[in-house]
Design an enzyme around this catalytic site. Sequence first.
Site, PDB file in Angstrom:
ATOM      1  N   LYS A 174       0.821  -1.218   0.000  1.00 10.05           N
ATOM      2  CA  LYS A 174       0.000   0.000   0.000  1.00 10.05           C
ATOM      3  C   LYS A 174       0.853   1.266   0.000  1.00 10.05           C
ATOM      4  O   LYS A 174       0.380   2.338   0.348  1.00 10.05           O
ATOM      5  CB  LYS A 174      -0.921   0.001   1.235  1.00 10.05           C
ATOM      6  N   ASN A 175       2.095   1.138  -0.402  1.00 10.33           N
ATOM      7  CA  ASN A 175       2.987   2.288  -0.434  1.00 10.33           C
ATOM      8  C   ASN A 175       2.960   2.931  -1.817  1.00 10.33           C
ATOM      9  O   ASN A 175       3.370   2.312  -2.802  1.00 10.33           O
ATOM     10  CB  ASN A 175       4.402   1.828  -0.069  1.00 10.33           C
TER      11      ASN A 175
END
Lengths: 224, 339
Positions: free
Chosen positions: A72-73
């Site tokens: 989720k970066n």
Amino acid sequence: MSRSESDSKSDSSPKHLQYCDRPEWSDVVPIEQDDGPNAVVKIAYSEAFRDTFDCLYEELAFVGRMIESNPKNYQFWEHRRLIVEISGHSSNELSFIASIIKLDSKNYHAWQYRQWVLKTYVLWSDELQYVDHLLQEDIRNNSAWNQCYFVIAHTTGFKDDIIERELGYVEKRIELCPDNESAWNYLRGIARLLLASLTDQRIWNFCRDSYENNFLKDDFNSQQ
Amino acid sequence: MGTPQRDVKVNYSEVQKDLLIEQHCAFLIGYGRSHNTYEYGATDYLRMSGIYWLCTCLDLLHSLKLIDQEHIIDYIQKCYDKNSGGYSPCPNHDPHLLYTLSAVQLLVQLNRTDLIDKQSLCSYIKQLQQDDGSFIGDQWGEIDTRFSFCAVACLKLIDSLDTIDIDRATNFIMSCLNFDGGFGCIPGAESHAGQIYCCLGFLSLVQRLDNLDLSTRNMLAWWLCERQLDKSGGLNGRPEKLPDVCYSWWVLASLKILGKIQWINREKLSKFILASQDDETGGCSDRPGNVPDPFHTLFGIAGLSLLNTYDENIIRKVNPVLCMPEYIIQKLEIKMQLL
């Protein structure tokens, strides 16, 4: 494939220090470009070309590992996009993204990146099938429903016969799971494209039947 | 009937029901001081926003006086990048539009707009606008409707909105409107409450909400109020996701902009937010039982403010577009469109 054979300027320039010899790249282990034993055209890569592309492959592998541990970066996905753009090495992307989606079928970054890959490298042919497969696993996957719309909008477009086909598709899925918000949103989204939809007896009948069969029943009401 | 709606189980007979103001203030102040923790180091990359969340939340709780203003202003100055005109989240990090907005919000809140080099800031933001009207977040080129919001919010706070091409910026936002009435981060991307907030906030600040016809507005408001889950009463960010306190902000503020906040069950949502407080450490987490952080604490309190669950003497009125105390926005006479 028409890659130019050598980056002749940098080959002959005394100033060009290959990446593999630069101290700041000392921790990067290059992965050799390998076209396989039966390449149609055997390309005599220059040293400089090899050096750059081997490092890009390693960078791609590295950012892939980073994404797997931090899916989720934003920055990791953006970095991957830059590497793929520079290197043109896109053939693995759909399967890489599919592996991330397998771990989290609604990963927003993965889906957004997937849309970029599809558009940029024109890889539409199997996408609706992939989406259908995901919907079979989870009929409520909103990302997959969104992808349905995205693919059709970018390929056939919502011509009347396509809308008919999609209406059939979504109606069947609503019958399987009548309180699926995503499917209803999709139905409304495509129905709006049909000029006649407001007076379309078929859609009206479908909604009325669904309501009467599913939402007026006693067993539904007792669940609330 | 298919599978049941995804939600969390909250035992409402056992959870926290009171607003833990003192604990939240202690939590927020303590967070800002704990420089030797792993978390502090690991959140370098967003520290400017962290300070903004902290200060805004304290201000909403009438406790901004608890912070060391000089220390914060000094920190903001250290994060200014004079080459680009933008602000970094932390010294020695790259400047970025996200942290530039947080820095500007803080300087406005702390009454130090004299420290903003307006011309430099305007030129920083202007050069981030792309040909299609979108905004990149920094030199590395990521495009996202969040950045469109950050750009106009910054410029609005320094009264320089005409720096950018508003028509093109608006066209880009509208190109992110989806078939379900929502907005995504780029054209075609799935509708998401956070992105919807940014796009509606954008349209509100440039006063072009009328670009959304009535049918679209209603569809969007419906989509937003469907974020409230039956059992927990919490809000999620898109269909079939778990509820999260931060959506108490993104969704509620969006509905407020659309003039439809009454479409949310106020009582149920208030209960969910209060249940997400940590009565040992203070602060709010994303949902009951999890670890609190300043981000969720701000958006929980801001959500309660929008819901009018408590009197203004307890939680100040919050501006639904800029997520800053309303008294600051009134003082600056900043105009925005609310339906």
